[in-house]
Each structure stands twice: as structure tokens, then as C-alpha cells.
Design an enzyme around this catalytic site. Structure first.
Site, short mmCIF file in Angstrom:
data_model
loop_
_atom_site.label_atom_id
_atom_site.label_comp_id
_atom_site.label_asym_id
_atom_site.label_seq_id
_atom_site.Cartn_x
_atom_site.Cartn_y
_atom_site.Cartn_z
CG HIS A 194 -3.46 -0.14 -6.82
ND1 HIS A 194 -3.71 0.45 -5.61
CD2 HIS A 194 -3.58 -1.47 -6.59
CE1 HIS A 194 -3.99 -0.47 -4.70
NE2 HIS A 194 -3.91 -1.65 -5.27
NE ARG A 206 -4.30 -1.35 0.37
CZ ARG A 206 -4.53 -2.39 -0.45
NH1 ARG A 206 -3.69 -2.66 -1.42
NH2 ARG A 206 -5.61 -3.12 -0.31
C1 GLV Z 1 -5.62 -4.79 -3.90
O1 GLV Z 1 -4.97 -3.81 -3.70
C2 GLV Z 1 -5.98 -5.78 -2.91
O2 GLV Z 1 -5.84 -5.55 -1.71
O3 GLV Z 1 -6.44 -6.86 -3.32
#
Ligand code: GLV
Length: 313
Positions: free
Chosen positions: A277, A229
């Protein structure tokens, strides 16, 4: 008839709801599928399948039996101050580990085989072979977080011949992986790893773990790959470490703010690779296999493996 059926509710700004609706209606005919924001009979909603629901949405369903998160991380959900006290189930791998492994393998090979340098050389039509390739057996890769995803990533990287080190908050044993844990183990882990891959869950303990101090313990010729993250990493400390050449570079998929603001210096830093992401996209069929199996288990009186709210994963 469908007016009396219990409801499986769905909320996700990114997933295609029709795939979920079709499969759930086929495999769980005793339930009706509804979008949570438009659910009319709120008291009939027994299961919620969610990704990034707005704060407060889930508390409006008083008969919820469980919340299924359509991803591996539950940090955003746990930040909802009105989250109801019902069991939470997150995805475990569900096809994401393989994608994560491929993402990091690209990064590791790019660094180890200097493909970034060749991209620049090609741009200036310059022929300059670099002959001192570092042997894989001396190029240690460190994986932080050895859960359902991290353990698969560690094994796949190890199969390519790289020595793999693992770090986790509690001790973990994986064949062929040299494991470290806790604050004490972090220093030796960071000193040895040429690539440090972050796959930790975001919790109070791991938030901003990758700061100035952490980066100063990495070796000067090492690379950071963050696919956990954004909030694991202090971006300003990373920029500073790159400026001082305290580490060699980074490949980042997650950011403190997403989308990454245009003015953020990470976008055009020569030693940083930015991706939006995408290291792993939840495969709907893999997710549905797990969710359907777990709903059947709960309906039969069993309990799937649940998120520990205190631990945060
Ligand atoms: C994506 O970021 C997840 O947590 O699956």
C-alpha cells in the site's frame, strides 16, 4: 488566549503530526492544534483532519464544521456508523496522482518490456534476448476511474505512446483517451486493454467488481494493476484466473486484508508483484495547501467541493 481559540483536531496512525501542527499554527493562527484522541475541550473542535479514525471518535465533537480526510479514498470513514452529518472534504490529487502514475508506468513497462522474465533469467545466469517486443502503439492501457488521480495517470501513460482507454461509472471526456462507461462499456474496455489499472473509489457499486466474470472478460495476455482498494478485487477469483492462465499476471498494492497475511498465496505467486500500500503516500505539504485553502474558504462563508456520501466519493 489559546484557551478560547477554536481547535483544529488531528488523528492519523500514519502521518507525522508535527508537520501538520507547525504549518497549521503558522498559516491559521486563529486556531489551536490538538490531537483528537486527547482533545480536552471537545466543544471547541471545529475541524477534524483524519485518516482511519476509530468508529465513534468523530461523533464526540458536537461543533464540527467539516471533516478533512488525509487521503483520496473515504470508504473507511463512511463505514463509521456514528459518523456525524457534517461536510466531508477529501484530498484531490495533492501530489498523489504523480506518484500513482509513476507506479503504474513501472508496472506497464515491466510487463511490456518483459523485465520480469529477465529478472528470472539473470537469477539463472541465462542469456536469452526476447526480440518480439510488442510495439507501444499496440499495447492498450485501460484506466478505471477518471477522477482527479485517474485522469492524470491516463494522460501521463498516454504521453509515453501507449493508447489509453478509460472506464468510469458515468461518462467522462478526456482528450486523447478513448472513454467507456457503465456496464455496457465494460466488456469492450476489458477486451481491448492489455493492462487494466484500477483506480476507482470503493463504493457499493464497485466493491468486488473485479471478480471471476470481470477477469474472464480480460484478454489472456493482459495484466491487472490494483491501486484502488483491496475490496475491489476478489483475491480468490484472481488466483483462480492466474491458475487457468485466463490473465497473465498482476501487480497489487492493496489487499482484502492489510498487512497481507503471510499465508496468502499472492505473496509467492510467480506472476504477481506485491507492494505494501505505497503506490502513493499523501505528501503533507500538498495536503496542507488544500486543507488550509478550504478552511479559509469555509471561514469566509464559501463551500469547498464535498464528498457525496451516497455516491461514496
Ligand atoms: C490512500 O489509500 C488514499 O485513499 O489516499
Amino acid at each position: 488566549m489559546s484557551d478560547t481559540l477554536p481547535v483544529i483536531g488531528f488523528y492519523s496512525p500514519s502521518e507525522d503530526q508535527t508537520v501538520y501542527k507547525t504549518r497549521l499554527e503558522r498559516d491559521l493562527p486563529g486556531f489551536q492544534f490538538e490531537l483528537l484522541e486527547h482533545a480536552t475541550k471537545k466543544e471547541r473542535v471545529e475541524y477534524a483532519l483524519v485518516w482511519s479514525p476509530p468508529n465513534g471518535l468523530l461523533q464526540t465533537f458536537e461543533n464540527l464544521k467539516a471533516i478533512f480526510v488525509l487521503g483520496a479514498g473515504v470508504d473507511a470513514l463512511l463505514r463509521d456508523p456514528d459518523l456525524p452529518e457534517v461536510p466531508i472534504v477529501r484530498l484531490e490529487d495533492a501530489g498523489m496522482a504523480q506518484q500513482m502514475a509513476h507506479y503504474v508506468i513501472y508496472g506497464i513497462l515491466r510487463f511490456q518490456r518483459r523485465f520480469g522474465i529477465y529478472e528470472n533469467l539473470q537469477a539463472s545466469k541465462h542469456w536469452e534476448p526476447i526480440l518480439d517486443i510488442e510495439p507501444v502503439e499496440q499495447f492498450s492501457v485501460g484506466v478505471m476511474g477518471l477522477g482527479a488521480i485517474g485522469s492524470v495517470v491516463a494522460e501521463q501513460v498516454s504521453r509515453l505512446g501507449f493508447p489509453v482507454l478509460g472506464w468510469s461509472t458515468s461518462p467522462k471526456e478526456i482528450d486523447g483517451i478513448l472513454s467507456f462507461c457503465g456496464d455496457d462499456g465494460l466488456e469492450s474496455f476489458l477486451a481491448k486493454a492489455r493492462v487494466v489499472i484500477n483506480l476507482l473509489p470503493l463504493t457499493q457499486t464497485t466493491e468486488q467488481l473485479i471478480d471471476k466474470d470481470f477477469l474472464s472478460r480480460m484478454s489472456m495476455d493482459s495484466f491487472l494493476i490494483n491501486i484502488g482498494r483491496g475490496r475491489h478485487l476478489k483475491e480468490e477469483d484472481l488466483l483462480e484466473a492466474l491458475k487457468k492462465k485466463a490473465i497473465a499476471g498482476a501487480m497489487l498494492d492493496v489487499f482484502e486484508r492489510e498487512p497481507l497475511p503471510r499465508e496468502n498465496q499472492l505473496w509467492n505467486h510467480p506472476n504477481v508483484i506485491v507492494t505494501p500500500h505505497v503506490a502513493a503516500i499523501t505528501p503533507p505539504e500538498g495536503a496542507l495547501d488544500q486543507i488550509i485553502g478550504n478552511i479559509q474558504l469555509i471561514e469566509a462563508g464559501g463551500l469547498p467541493s464535498l464528498v457525496d456520501r451516497k455516491k461514496g466519493y
